[in-house]
Design a protein around this motif. Structure first.
Motif, PDB file in Angstrom:
ATOM      1  N   PRO A  50       0.863  -1.191   0.000  1.00  0.00           N
ATOM      2  CA  PRO A  50       0.000   0.000   0.000  1.00  0.00           C
ATOM      3  C   PRO A  50       0.898   1.239   0.000  1.00  0.00           C
ATOM      4  O   PRO A  50       1.784   1.373   0.826  1.00  0.00           O
ATOM      5  CB  PRO A  50      -0.791  -0.125   1.301  1.00  0.00           C
ATOM      6  CG  PRO A  50       0.020  -1.018   2.175  1.00  0.00           C
ATOM      7  CD  PRO A  50       0.872  -1.876   1.275  1.00  0.00           C
ATOM      8  N   PHE A  51       0.696   2.111  -0.956  1.00  0.00           N
ATOM      9  CA  PHE A  51       1.594   3.257  -1.156  1.00  0.00           C
ATOM     10  C   PHE A  51       0.884   4.563  -0.842  1.00  0.00           C
ATOM     11  O   PHE A  51      -0.221   4.810  -1.317  1.00  0.00           O
ATOM     12  CB  PHE A  51       2.089   3.249  -2.602  1.00  0.00           C
ATOM     13  CG  PHE A  51       2.918   4.429  -2.985  1.00  0.00           C
ATOM     14  CD1 PHE A  51       4.166   4.634  -2.421  1.00  0.00           C
ATOM     15  CD2 PHE A  51       2.453   5.351  -3.900  1.00  0.00           C
ATOM     16  CE1 PHE A  51       4.937   5.723  -2.778  1.00  0.00           C
ATOM     17  CE2 PHE A  51       3.212   6.436  -4.257  1.00  0.00           C
ATOM     18  CZ  PHE A  51       4.460   6.623  -3.696  1.00  0.00           C
ATOM     19  N   MET A  52       1.498   5.399  -0.032  1.00  0.00           N
ATOM     20  CA  MET A  52       1.017   6.736   0.311  1.00  0.00           C
ATOM     21  C   MET A  52      -0.448   6.745   0.768  1.00  0.00           C
ATOM     22  O   MET A  52      -1.244   7.568   0.337  1.00  0.00           O
ATOM     23  CB  MET A  52       1.207   7.699  -0.864  1.00  0.00           C
ATOM     24  CG  MET A  52       2.655   8.026  -1.128  1.00  0.00           C
ATOM     25  SD  MET A  52       2.944   9.172  -2.495  1.00  0.00           S
ATOM     26  CE  MET A  52       1.965  10.574  -2.032  1.00  0.00           C
ATOM     27  N   GLY A  53      -0.803   5.789   1.589  1.00  0.00           N
ATOM     28  CA  GLY A  53      -2.159   5.735   2.110  1.00  0.00           C
ATOM     29  C   GLY A  53      -3.177   5.108   1.179  1.00  0.00           C
ATOM     30  O   GLY A  53      -4.356   5.023   1.512  1.00  0.00           O
ATOM     31  N   LEU A  54      -2.755   4.687   0.002  1.00  0.00           N
ATOM     32  CA  LEU A  54      -3.669   4.020  -0.931  1.00  0.00           C
ATOM     33  C   LEU A  54      -3.814   2.562  -0.534  1.00  0.00           C
ATOM     34  O   LEU A  54      -2.899   1.974   0.047  1.00  0.00           O
ATOM     35  CB  LEU A  54      -3.131   4.113  -2.359  1.00  0.00           C
ATOM     36  CG  LEU A  54      -2.930   5.520  -2.931  1.00  0.00           C
ATOM     37  CD1 LEU A  54      -2.225   5.450  -4.274  1.00  0.00           C
ATOM     38  CD2 LEU A  54      -4.269   6.225  -3.071  1.00  0.00           C
ATOM     39  N   SER A  55      -4.941   1.979  -0.861  1.00  0.00           N
ATOM     40  CA  SER A  55      -5.140   0.565  -0.544  1.00  0.00           C
ATOM     41  C   SER A  55      -4.228  -0.302  -1.408  1.00  0.00           C
ATOM     42  O   SER A  55      -3.672   0.157  -2.417  1.00  0.00           O
ATOM     43  CB  SER A  55      -6.604   0.176  -0.795  1.00  0.00           C
ATOM     44  OG  SER A  55      -6.875   0.177  -2.187  1.00  0.00           O
ATOM     45  N   GLN A  56      -4.101  -1.559  -1.026  1.00  0.00           N
ATOM     46  CA  GLN A  56      -3.294  -2.490  -1.812  1.00  0.00           C
ATOM     47  C   GLN A  56      -3.845  -2.630  -3.228  1.00  0.00           C
ATOM     48  O   GLN A  56      -3.079  -2.698  -4.192  1.00  0.00           O
ATOM     49  CB  GLN A  56      -3.258  -3.857  -1.126  1.00  0.00           C
ATOM     50  CG  GLN A  56      -2.520  -3.860   0.186  1.00  0.00           C
ATOM     51  CD  GLN A  56      -2.570  -5.212   0.883  1.00  0.00           C
ATOM     52  OE1 GLN A  56      -3.511  -5.988   0.698  1.00  0.00           O
ATOM     53  NE2 GLN A  56      -1.555  -5.485   1.681  1.00  0.00           N
ATOM     54  N   GLU A  57      -5.165  -2.653  -3.352  1.00  0.00           N
ATOM     55  CA  GLU A  57      -5.797  -2.808  -4.664  1.00  0.00           C
ATOM     56  C   GLU A  57      -5.503  -1.603  -5.567  1.00  0.00           C
ATOM     57  O   GLU A  57      -5.193  -1.758  -6.746  1.00  0.00           O
ATOM     58  CB  GLU A  57      -7.311  -3.004  -4.525  1.00  0.00           C
ATOM     59  CG  GLU A  57      -7.717  -4.309  -3.881  1.00  0.00           C
ATOM     60  CD  GLU A  57      -7.648  -4.296  -2.353  1.00  0.00           C
ATOM     61  OE1 GLU A  57      -7.427  -3.211  -1.748  1.00  0.00           O
ATOM     62  OE2 GLU A  57      -7.803  -5.377  -1.761  1.00  0.00           O
TER      63      GLU A  57
END
Length: 147
Positions: A50-57
């Motif tokens: 998960p990057f910069m608060g984004l979900s894994q999806e």
């Protein structure tokens, strides 16, 4: 915007070198992107950074966009300078976040990709590309006269 998509007239051997780099790096990146696309479409739980608060999806979808869609654009030489921007970002994430704690040998592939993408950002797609075909003959002639 027009200048961003402009293809410079270079000696033919330089255009051949750009073509080889463009097709080679795009094909190699597709070998990384297509398995991620399969993972995204599989319906199984996603195991991805998960990057910069984004979900894994969402992170996986962004990586797939860069590694598959942008690589296809790069392969044919369409909007090359725009297409390499997400690829550069993806390689920076891989280099500085995914492999941050890894030894240099694990970081090296991302660095190789990054270097080629930066070169393509600076050179554009070259004469053997869709970008070149779409550029009007008048624009190409005016450019070659000014150099």
């Amino acid at each position: 915007m027009k200048k961003l998509l402009q293809v410079d007239t270079l000696p033919k051997h330089i255009d051949v070198a750009i073509l080889i780099a463009r097709i080679g790096i795009a094909a190699l990146m597709l070998t990384h992107g297509l398995p991620k696309l399969s993972m995204l479409l599989s319906g199984e739980p996603v195991q991805f950074l998960p990057f910069m608060g984004l979900s894994q999806e969402v992170s996986l979808a962004l990586a797939v966009f860069a590694e598959v869609f942008c690589s296809i654009l790069l392969l044919v030489g369409f909007a090359t300078r725009l297409a390499v921007v997400p690829l550069i970002i993806t390689m920076l994430v891989a280099l500085l976040m995914v492999h941050a704690a890894d030894p240099f040998q694990m970081k090296e592939p991302a660095l190789h990709y990054l270097l080629v993408y930066v070169v393509l950002l600076l050179t554009g797609s070259g004469r053997y590309s869709v970008d070149y075909l779409l550029q009007s003959k008048a624009d190409r002639k005016a450019f070659s006269l000014s150099n």
